[in-house]
Enzyme design. Structure first.
Site, short mmCIF file in Angstrom:
data_model
loop_
_atom_site.label_atom_id
_atom_site.label_comp_id
_atom_site.label_asym_id
_atom_site.label_seq_id
_atom_site.Cartn_x
_atom_site.Cartn_y
_atom_site.Cartn_z
CB SER A 168 -13.66 5.15 13.25
OG SER A 168 -12.40 4.85 13.44
CB THR A 206 -0.89 0.48 1.09
OG1 THR A 206 -1.77 1.37 0.66
CG2 THR A 206 -0.41 -0.39 2.20
CG ASN A 238 -4.60 -1.23 10.43
OD1 ASN A 238 -4.49 -1.23 8.82
ND2 ASN A 238 -3.70 -1.63 10.97
#
Length: 402
Positions: free
Chosen positions: A402, A189, A397
């Site tokens: 949020s 990522t 994670n």
């Protein structure tokens, strides 16, 4: 810089290579931080890319791959954080193309000269109106804001500038990347961008990038997960004034070494900034049957959750390293393997040495932990980088959206 050859390679203060510009701004994908930016060359540049192997490849990643593969040229990369535009169906493809077109219109260039990169939450449609409005506000500056605009859970921007002499001309290579979690190439990522004012053909740049990524970015792991948006893109605009670089060019080894220095530094920066990480872990394997197996073993060790937890807890349990080695299919001398941690020999001929456990425990508390392994099966080597596994990784994670 008066010297030539590999001795001319110097790490410099951050700066864009000749003919490159950048800008960033807040488009509203994040609450306050900059979340949109671009890189622009004043002339078309040779381009190369390497991309995620995840089967759910995000729309911007697919589009950039198609764009670069058409003729290995780009003049700009436009990028955003806060939204991955991944798993977004036909609409996601249309939005990536609209993002590409908006940047092209602003710059007055062909959209096929613009690459697109996105990172952030998967599965949400891109707020295209915010993106297009944000692109309209971008300019051509020399500041480094774009290096921060791509960040997600990263704790800091990851950048490097390296300079060297090619044909007695100063060549600058500047790279930046983002990446902190979901790191397990090929790719991870992460987004990586490398710009240079060297002159080199697109196909030659692609070969160099692919080879170097295998030795650097593809040798890092944080958590064993591979994302949908990852890519490394390189642009070379030739503004330094050197003769075109090829493998037969006298200064080609200098450029290769400088280029690898940039990618190695960025790869280690990602590993050290792994989500919740407190330590950078480097594994060096010697005595491997071939380089591929050396890399395989190094990455198996640095990717083992048991090894990562051992390092977090400063537990001198060398058995964790041995099990990670043994899980691979690499050739090894089962009665001749040795292991050292931060220079302290713990295993010799696959048996424990008379080491000082307190010294090892103290060493494991350091910010950088180096594990050296000899497989005693050949003369090849391998290196990989990762980080420890901490409570904070789960915390980050467990609440990513949020």
């Amino acid at each position: 810089m008066q010297v030539t050859g590999e001795s001319s390679i110097k790490v410099s203060t951050f700066q864009w290579p000749a003919g490159f510009y950048a800008d960033a701004g807040h488009a509203g994908l994040k609450e306050t931080a900059d979340d949109l930016g671009w890189l622009v060359s004043k002339v078309p540049a040779a381009a190369a890319g390497v991309y995620t192997t995840n089967q759910f490849q995000a729309a911007p990643t697919t589009l950039t791959k198609q764009t670069i593969n058409s003729d290995h040229q780009l003049q700009a990369m436009v990028m955003n954080s806060g939204n991955a535009n991944s798993c977004t169906g036909v609409q996601g493809t249309h939005d990536a193309m609209a993002m590409q077109q908006a940047a092209a219109d602003k710059l007055g260039i062909d959209p096929m000269m613009v690459g697109v990169a996105s990172t952030g939450v998967i599965g949400e449609q891109l707020p295209l109106d915010k993106i297009v409005s944000g692109i309209a506000q971008l300019g051509l500056t020399k500041h480094d804001g774009v290096t921060k605009a791509v960040l997600t859970t990263d704790t800091h921007a990851k950048t490097i500038t390296v300079q060297c002499l090619i044909d007695n001309q100063k060549v600058t290579i500047t790279g930046f990347c983002k990446g902190s979690g979901m790191i397990h190439p090929n790719m991870a990522t992460m987004l990586g961008f490398v710009t240079t004012d060297a002159k080199i053909a697109g196909d030659q740049l692609q070969a160099l990038l692919s080879q170097t990524v295998n030795q650097t970015f593809n040798q890092i792991t944080v958590d064993g997960d591979t994302s949908t948006n990852d890519m490394v893109v390189t642009m070379a605009n030739g503004q330094a004034g050197n003769q075109a670089l090829t493998p037969t060019h006298e200064d080609y080894p200098t450029f290769v070494k400088a280029f690898k220095l940039v990618l190695s530094h960025l790869a280690k920066e990602i590993a050290a900034d792994g989500e919740g990480a407190s330590k950078l872990v480097e594994v060096n394997v010697t005595g491997a049957y071939n380089d591929l197996e050396g890399q395989q073993v190094a990455k198996a060790i640095v990717g083992s959750n048991l090894v990562k937890a051992m390092i977090f807890g400063a537990d001198a349990n060398w058995g964790r390293v041995m099990q990670a080695i043994g899980q691979t299919t690499a050739h090894l001398d089962v009665a001749g393997v040795s292991v050292a941690i931060n220079g302290i020999q713990m295993v010799q001929n696959s048996l424990a040495t008379d080491y000082d456990e307190a010294a090892v425990t103290k060493s494991l508390a350091e910010k950088v932990v180096t594990i050296d392994v000899d497989l005693n099966a050949g003369s090849a080597i391998g290196t990989a980088w990762g980080c420890d596994l901490t409570y904070k990784y789960v915390q980050i994670n467990a609440s990513y959206r949020s």
